[in-house]
Design a protein around this motif. Structure first.
Motif, PDB file in Angstrom:
ATOM      1  N   ALA A   1       0.876  -1.182   0.000  1.00 55.01           N
ATOM      2  CA  ALA A   1       0.000   0.000   0.000  1.00 55.01           C
ATOM      3  C   ALA A   1       0.908   1.224   0.000  1.00 55.01           C
ATOM      4  CB  ALA A   1      -0.913  -0.018   1.222  1.00 55.01           C
ATOM      5  N   ASP A   2       0.304   2.417   0.062  1.00 50.38           N
ATOM      6  CA  ASP A   2       1.086   3.664  -0.030  1.00 50.38           C
ATOM      7  C   ASP A   2       2.296   3.665   0.891  1.00 50.38           C
ATOM      8  OD1 ASP A   2      -1.275   6.164  -0.810  1.00 50.38           O
ATOM      9  OD2 ASP A   2      -1.682   4.017  -0.724  1.00 50.38           O
ATOM     10  N   VAL A   3       3.406   4.231   0.389  1.00 51.35           N
ATOM     11  CA  VAL A   3       4.562   4.492   1.255  1.00 51.35           C
ATOM     12  C   VAL A   3       4.318   5.869   1.871  1.00 51.35           C
ATOM     13  CG1 VAL A   3       7.040   4.879   1.334  1.00 51.35           C
ATOM     14  CG2 VAL A   3       6.102   3.089  -0.133  1.00 51.35           C
ATOM     15  N   THR A   4       4.078   5.892   3.185  1.00 54.46           N
ATOM     16  CA  THR A   4       3.622   7.131   3.815  1.00 54.46           C
ATOM     17  C   THR A   4       4.755   7.947   4.432  1.00 54.46           C
ATOM     18  OG1 THR A   4       3.071   5.658   5.638  1.00 54.46           O
ATOM     19  CG2 THR A   4       1.248   6.487   4.333  1.00 54.46           C
ATOM     20  N   CYS A   5       5.889   7.298   4.779  1.00 51.51           N
ATOM     21  CA  CYS A   5       7.006   8.094   5.312  1.00 51.51           C
ATOM     22  C   CYS A   5       8.335   7.417   4.980  1.00 51.51           C
ATOM     23  CB  CYS A   5       6.870   8.320   6.811  1.00 51.51           C
ATOM     24  SG  CYS A   5       6.491   6.848   7.737  1.00 51.51           S
ATOM     25  N   THR A   6       9.364   8.233   4.836  1.00 49.14           N
ATOM     26  CA  THR A   6      10.683   7.737   4.417  1.00 49.14           C
ATOM     27  C   THR A   6      11.753   8.400   5.288  1.00 49.14           C
ATOM     28  OG1 THR A   6      10.742   9.518   2.782  1.00 49.14           O
ATOM     29  CG2 THR A   6      10.013   7.368   2.015  1.00 49.14           C
ATOM     30  N   ARG A   7      12.780   7.631   5.680  1.00 47.97           N
ATOM     31  CA  ARG A   7      13.865   8.191   6.497  1.00 47.97           C
ATOM     32  C   ARG A   7      15.192   7.533   6.145  1.00 47.97           C
ATOM     33  NH1 ARG A   7      11.737  11.750   7.095  1.00 47.97           N
ATOM     34  NH2 ARG A   7      10.825  12.893   8.801  1.00 47.97           N
TER      35      ARG A   7
ATOM     36  N   ALA B   1      14.637   3.675   5.673  1.00 51.75           N
ATOM     37  CA  ALA B   1      13.453   3.043   6.259  1.00 51.75           C
ATOM     38  C   ALA B   1      12.217   3.649   5.615  1.00 51.75           C
ATOM     39  CB  ALA B   1      13.421   3.263   7.763  1.00 51.75           C
ATOM     40  N   THR B   2      11.223   2.809   5.343  1.00 54.00           N
ATOM     41  CA  THR B   2       9.962   3.317   4.811  1.00 54.00           C
ATOM     42  C   THR B   2       8.822   2.763   5.656  1.00 54.00           C
ATOM     43  OG1 THR B   2       9.843   1.429   3.294  1.00 54.00           O
ATOM     44  CG2 THR B   2      10.751   3.466   2.409  1.00 54.00           C
ATOM     45  N   GLY B   3       7.843   3.619   5.928  1.00 57.99           N
ATOM     46  CA  GLY B   3       6.641   3.184   6.633  1.00 57.99           C
ATOM     47  C   GLY B   3       5.492   3.244   5.650  1.00 57.99           C
ATOM     48  N   SER B   4       4.519   2.355   5.820  1.00 57.43           N
ATOM     49  CA  SER B   4       3.491   2.259   4.794  1.00 57.43           C
ATOM     50  C   SER B   4       2.100   2.084   5.379  1.00 57.43           C
ATOM     51  CB  SER B   4       3.818   1.079   3.873  1.00 57.43           C
ATOM     52  OG  SER B   4       2.700   0.662   3.148  1.00 57.43           O
ATOM     53  N   ALA B   5       1.103   2.316   4.517  1.00 61.06           N
ATOM     54  CA  ALA B   5      -0.281   2.083   4.907  1.00 61.06           C
ATOM     55  C   ALA B   5      -0.586   0.581   4.959  1.00 61.06           C
ATOM     56  CB  ALA B   5      -1.226   2.780   3.929  1.00 61.06           C
ATOM     57  N   ASP B   6       0.364  -0.263   4.516  1.00 59.18           N
ATOM     58  CA  ASP B   6       0.127  -1.709   4.678  1.00 59.18           C
ATOM     59  C   ASP B   6       0.487  -2.153   6.107  1.00 59.18           C
ATOM     60  OD1 ASP B   6       2.873  -2.002   4.846  1.00 59.18           O
ATOM     61  OD2 ASP B   6       3.121  -2.961   2.892  1.00 59.18           O
TER      62      ASP B   6
END
Length: 611
Positions: free
Chosen positions: A439-445, A454-459
């Protein structure tokens, strides 16, 4: 989405052809449900993980084979049994009632193509297998083999708490294999340089007649970086930009500031300075603050990017080319002379995006600014001329976040198209594409050593990617809602993540394990930051609070033995209350961004909301 773009659709769906008798589906499911609920406690928790994926696949199978009324009654009878954190997925599912609906639905397709992962002990698995084979319950056994990936481990079954901590993502848990790769989480060696003494420092020391104490301090600042960290990547593993003279000056400033840094801890909490955006009727959607805390930028829903100076020094543009040619390039104050005093102002507005701006990031050298928007582009702006230099087009859909590498030059972006991209400022095309989220990649660091992202996602998963080869080296599951904030600890060993479920989870990157859960917030966590030496973790949320947590205590005495790593038997201490050092309410301002200054003053930002 045109069906032609996805050749796998019909192949994926045809897996649903081998159907059993539609009228018996409810019986099959309730039979299994009865078996699991009557099994021993130690197996029940593990086997209960089957309920959700089986429910979804059986429902989709009925819909695909056009047994609409059976599908509806199946859904109505069993959807209440599913865990509360699957509610959003079930809402999507309940709207799929006809075969045609299944063709273009992404969530559906992901569920079909990626196998749902369950981690179960061998004993529980044998029990299930025996039951299904005795009952000749082939329909369920087929689904288990076809669509589920059962990661079997030897040893004690896990308890309900242990399972609950790790499940909740769109595709179940991560396979244990996914977190086995070696990760170089150490920091790169800092270049060495001498820190010259300030005149004022010398005077201050001499007045009291004491000898100058500056020498040992300089060494301690320099010596930290002389030893190579054993967990660090090789210095040249990925090419990093050369340090310019201005960067060296900035590093020296940084070391001087660090010498005056406040040592934080449970007995010495940081002061918090809150920047409230008043009358932000344009809708504040993103904030960033420069490392030296001299400028703040806001991205707005009206597609503008606004840059403020937060020091008395005003923002100025460089003079025009004609005026620049008149300047004597050899003069000492050439950098001052090229600035145009007539342009000095506290605020600069940057126009160019055609949709809300969801992410902003200053370059470490403060010469550039990135912004990403709903219009599908990432823009690079010059902070010398306050104009747009490049528009990077690669995402065809909204871009939710972007961030510069801690060394500059590289940056990352993530968006609705479910991939994150790594860019370099001088390339039009991305250098790496990180694909794998469902699902969408909502944040990246960026990791502090810039070798990982690192990526955080709606999944509801967090992934760690290797910049060198684009591989996914960690998958962290456990959040029960889309992830909106990420922060690496300054030593590079840990990652903190925040989501719409109001929990902050802490991860040990080297072992690939969840090591803590901080409960307290009551709404989405949009901001996370570690203090400069990593003693304190600050979290900011939509619930209008900033909370401070004791990071040292959270990470000490970790049980990261090989057994835990192998099976995922994690025992999270219920110690959120002991770790919470303070909660600070704003009047009515959700917290969008947090930043520790070089001296450990905490800056927070958000837009006042009147309702």
């Amino acid at each position: 989405v045109a069906v032609e773009d996805q050749p796998d659709v019909s192949a994926v769906l045809s897996a649903y052809n081998q159907q059993g008798d539609p009228t018996l589906y409810e019986e099959y499911y309730s039979g299994l449900k009865h078996f699991i609920e009557c099994s021993l406690d130690c197996h029940r928790a593990e086997l209960s993980q089957l309920f959700y994926p089986l429910f979804v696949h059986m429902y989709l199978e009925l819909v695909y084979n056009q047994h609409e009324s059976e599908a509806k009654s199946f859904f109505e009878r069993f959807h209440g049994d599913q865990e509360c954190y699957y509610q959003d997925d079930l809402r999507v599912l309940s709207s799929l009632t006809k075969k045609e609906h299944m063709k273009g639905n992404e969530t559906m397709l992901d569920f079909r193509t990626s196998k749902f992962v369950l981690r179960i002990s061998r004993d529980s698995y044998q029990l299930l297998k025996r039951h299904l084979q005795e009952k000749q319950n082939n329909q369920i056994w087929n689904i288990v083999q076809e669509h589920l990936y059962i990661d079997i481990f030897d040893g004690m079954p896990r308890s309900k708490q242990q399972i609950d901590a790790m499940v909740g993502s769109l595709a179940g848990e991560a396979k244990r294999e996914a977190n086995k790769a070696k990760v170089f989480f150490g920091l790169l060696k800092e270049p060495e340089f001498d820190v010259p003494l300030d005149d004022e420092d010398e005077e201050g020391e001499n007045e009291e007649g004491k000898p100058k104490k500056k020498k040992p301090k300089k060494d301690s600042a320099g010596s930290k970086s002389k030893k190579q960290d054993p967990n660090a990547p090789p210095q040249n593993r990925i090419p990093l930009p050369e340090l310019k003279d201005s960067d060296k000056l900035d590093k020296i400033m940084n070391v001087k500031e660090a010498a005056r840094r406040v040592r934080l801890g449970p007995d010495c909490l940081p002061s918090i300075c809150f920047y409230t955006f008043l009358n932000a009727y344009q809708g504040l959607t993103a904030v960033d603050i420069t490392d030296d805390s001299s400028m703040i930028v806001g991205g707005f829903a009206d597609s503008t990017v606004r840059v403020w100076s937060v020091t008395p020094k005003k923002l100025r543009s460089v003079k025009t080319a004609a005026d620049l040619s008149l300047i004597d390039k050899e003069s000492d104050d050439v950098l001052e002379r090229i600035m145009d005093e007539k342009t000095a102002s506290e605020l600069k507005i940057l126009y160019g995006h055609s949709g809300p701006v969801y992410g902003t990031s200053f370059s470490p050298d403060r010469n550039y600014l990135l912004s990403c928007s709903e219009d599908g582009t990432v823009r690079l702006w010059s902070l010398q001329t306050f104009t747009c230099l490049v528009g990077y087009k690669g995402h065809n859909y909204p871009v939710w976040d972007t961030q510069f590498s801690p060394y500059g030059y590289y940056f990352v972006s993530g968006g609705h198209d479910r991939v994150a991209r790594l860019w370099a400022t001088d390339h039009y095309q991305p250098l790496r594409i990180f694909a794998g989220h469902l699902a969408d990649v909502t944040c990246t660091r960026f990791h502090p050593n810039s070798n990982y992202i690192a990526t955080g996602s709606a999944d509801r998963t967090v992934r760690l990617w290797d910049v060198l080869n684009g591989n996914c080296v960690r998958i962290f599951t456990g959040h029960k809602g889309p992830i909106h904030s990420l922060a690496f600890s300054p030593n590079g060993r840990f990652l903190a993540t925040g989501a719409t479920d109001g929990r902050v989870l802490l991860w040990d990157i080297g072992h690939g394990l969840m090591v803590g859960e901080l409960k307290g917030h009551t709404d989405t966590i949009y901001a996370l930051r570690f203090s400069r030496d990593g003693e304190i973790l600050a979290s900011g949320s939509m619930d209008n609070t900033v909370r401070l947590w004791d990071a040292v205590k959270a990470f000490e005495d970790l049980e990261t033995d090989d057994f835990t790593t192998a099976t995922g038997h994690i025992n999270l201490p219920e110690n959120s209350q002991d770790l919470l050092l303070g909660t600070y309410m704003t009047k009515s301002t959700p917290v969008v961004h947090l930043h520790f200054t070089r001296r450990n003053l905490l800056l927070a930002a958000g837009a006042y909301s009147s309702q």
